[in-house]
Scaffold this motif. Structure first.
Motif, short mmCIF file in Angstrom:
data_model
loop_
_atom_site.label_atom_id
_atom_site.label_comp_id
_atom_site.label_asym_id
_atom_site.label_seq_id
_atom_site.Cartn_x
_atom_site.Cartn_y
_atom_site.Cartn_z
N THR A 1 65.64 40.14 7.28
CA THR A 1 67.08 40.18 7.37
C THR A 1 67.27 39.24 6.68
N LEU A 2 67.19 37.48 6.64
CA LEU A 2 68.35 36.82 5.28
C LEU A 2 68.28 37.01 4.16
N LYS A 3 67.34 36.98 3.71
CA LYS A 3 66.77 37.09 2.23
C LYS A 3 67.79 38.81 2.06
N GLU A 4 68.01 39.78 2.42
CA GLU A 4 68.89 40.01 2.53
C GLU A 4 70.05 40.44 2.73
N SER A 5 70.97 39.74 3.20
CA SER A 5 72.10 39.64 3.78
C SER A 5 73.14 39.41 2.94
N GLU A 6 73.96 39.75 2.63
CA GLU A 6 75.43 39.79 1.71
C GLU A 6 76.02 39.44 2.97
#
Length: 142
Positions: free
Chosen positions: A112-117
């Protein structure tokens, strides 16, 4: 939702490659367990797992000291460590199952962190990841 499903499928596949892991269903069952100690003592982790969690902790500490906060890059760097853990899995039995209890939600949070903007959301996710790392160190040793 699609991303979470893909992650779960990947995890089931990845963890089914662990030594003596006979069914992917065992991985799913591990999620519902409460993390516990080994008769009051910490579980022994394999060196690769322990070293990778130490590296993850160091990566987070270095990130906190940076001026620019690239949470997606942080997620990618943490993901490299969890991939190493999965690839080098040699734990067996209850200690292996207990590792899954902490590692599976950590993998989900890192994904989720990798995709969070959204930086506010990313800060909360990072706090979760730190809690999983703390839980690991409270329940596992080398």
């Amino acid at each position: 939702m699609k991303t979470n499903t893909l992650i779960l499928l990947f995890l089931c596949f990845a963890f089914s490659n662990c030594k003596n892991e006979t069914k992917a269903a065992a991985t799913a069952t591990a999620i519902s367990l409460n993390l516990k100690l080994n008769d009051g003592e910490k579980w022994t982790a394999n060196p690769e797992t322990h070293e990778s969690v130490l590296k993850m902790d160091a990566i987070i500490n270095a990130f906190k000291n940076e001026q620019q906060k690239d949470y997606q890059l942080l997620g990618k760097n943490l993901s490299k460590q969890t991939s190493y853990i999965i690839k080098n899995c040699s734990m067996e039995g209850e200690s292996h199952d207990q590792l899954h209890v902490v590692l599976l939600p950590m993998l989900d949070a890192i994904s989720t962190l990798k995709e969070s903007e959204n930086s506010e959301k990313s800060k909360k996710i990072l706090t979760e990841i730190e809690a999983y790392i703390d839980a690991y160190f409270n329940h596992f040793k080398l």
